[in-house]
Design an enzyme around this catalytic site. Structure first.
Site, PDB file in Angstrom:
ATOM      1  N   SER A 142       4.216   9.632   6.424  1.00 53.50           N
ATOM      2  CA  SER A 142       2.832  10.074   6.524  1.00 53.50           C
ATOM      3  C   SER A 142       2.467  10.978   5.345  1.00 53.50           C
ATOM      4  O   SER A 142       2.556  10.558   4.195  1.00 53.50           O
ATOM      5  CB  SER A 142       2.635  10.774   7.873  1.00 53.50           C
ATOM      6  OG  SER A 142       1.287  11.010   8.143  1.00 53.50           O
ATOM      7  N   HIS A 165       0.581   5.024   6.712  1.00 54.03           N
ATOM      8  CA  HIS A 165      -0.362   4.584   7.736  1.00 54.03           C
ATOM      9  C   HIS A 165      -1.705   5.260   7.516  1.00 54.03           C
ATOM     10  O   HIS A 165      -1.805   6.243   6.767  1.00 54.03           O
ATOM     11  CB  HIS A 165       0.182   4.910   9.137  1.00 54.03           C
ATOM     12  CG  HIS A 165       0.378   6.371   9.391  1.00 54.03           C
ATOM     13  ND1 HIS A 165      -0.669   7.244   9.622  1.00 54.03           N
ATOM     14  CD2 HIS A 165       1.494   7.133   9.440  1.00 54.03           C
ATOM     15  CE1 HIS A 165      -0.213   8.457   9.798  1.00 54.03           C
ATOM     16  NE2 HIS A 165       1.106   8.434   9.690  1.00 54.03           N
TER      17      HIS A 165
END
Length: 261
Positions: A142, A165
């Site tokens: 992330s 993501h």
């Protein structure tokens, strides 16, 4: 031990160490050596940081560990391993201002966390004039992706992972167009930073973010070791010895091209 007492003891240990270094001699007083060792142990335990200065090149390398969750403006639960940005940012500023630190090695094993805090740390690392090298151990997921690419050169172990993501938001949100526009602006900042500090294009990063066939219950991509290098996120496969060797090289050769893009 209180933060003030720990800081005072750390400064005392650094002063003892520097006094002996300037005199060109090893610490002869056993009490001095013991104090320095105790302070180094506490520094590792409290903040995951240590000064590497026993190498044959005589370089002074600051080791910075970014682990667990990147903690932002809200405090995480006591059971959660965190990296606190209010600790890291002042430390990075002190390193930049110090003529006693030659380079920085960043070790990463993080699940991500607060976007603003993570980007703040990444921008700070990227703006340092000292040579920097990162090493992904375990994972850099992330917001950990910008942190991994923020250094002059980056490594990942073969089993290391990077999860890319879309931006997520915890808690209740207002489902209106302005909210989604705000999400898009945050995501654009992340994508732009990654593209500016790696060999991946913005289009490819967005493709990886929106991949639907890799995660069973989510969208995004997991890149393992060589996959991260192949995509151009990370410069090279390697471990601690390769990372330190590269950092010593960057310190010795300031004009050396440190990034491959």
């Amino acid at each position: 031990m209180s933060d003030k007492k720990w800081t005072d003891n750390k400064n005392m240990a650094d002063n003892i160490d520097m006094k002996n270094r300037k005199n060109g001699e090893e610490m002869k007083d056993p009490q001095d050596r013991l104090k320095v060792q105790e302070m180094e142990d506490e520094r590792i335990e409290k903040q995951g940081q240590v000064l590497l200065n026993k190498n044959r090149e005589k370089h002074r390398i600051h080791l910075l560990s970014i682990i667990g969750e990147i903690e932002g403006h809200e405090v995480s639960s006591p059971q959660t391993k965190t990296t606190k940005y209010e600790h890291v940012l002042p430390q990075l500023a002190a390193i930049e201002d110090s003529d006693e630190i030659d380079g920085i090695l960043v070790l990463l094993n993080t699940v991500g966390g607060d976007v603003e805090a993570g980007l703040a740390i990444a921008e700070m690392i990227a703006s340092l004039t000292k040579p920097t090298v990162s090493l992904v151990l375990g994972g850099s997921h992330s917001i950990g992706v910008p942190l991994a690419v923020s250094t002059d050169y980056s490594f990942i172990v073969k089993t290391g992972t990077m999860l890319i993501h879309p931006v997520r938001m915890n808690g209740m949100i207002i489902g209106v167009p302005q909210t989604y526009d705000y999400f898009k602006k945050i995501q654009d900042r992340i994508v732009g930073f990654i593209a500016d500090h790696s060999r991946v294009t913005t289009d490819r990063i967005e493709e990886l973010m929106m991949e639907t066939g890799m995660l069973t219950k989510d969208v995004g991509s997991i890149l393992v070791g060589e996959g991260a290098v192949r995509e151009g996120l990370i410069d090279e496969i390697g471990g601690i010895s390769q990372a330190l060797k590269k950092l010593h090289s960057l310190i010795q050769n300031p004009g050396e091209s440190s990034n491959s893009f």
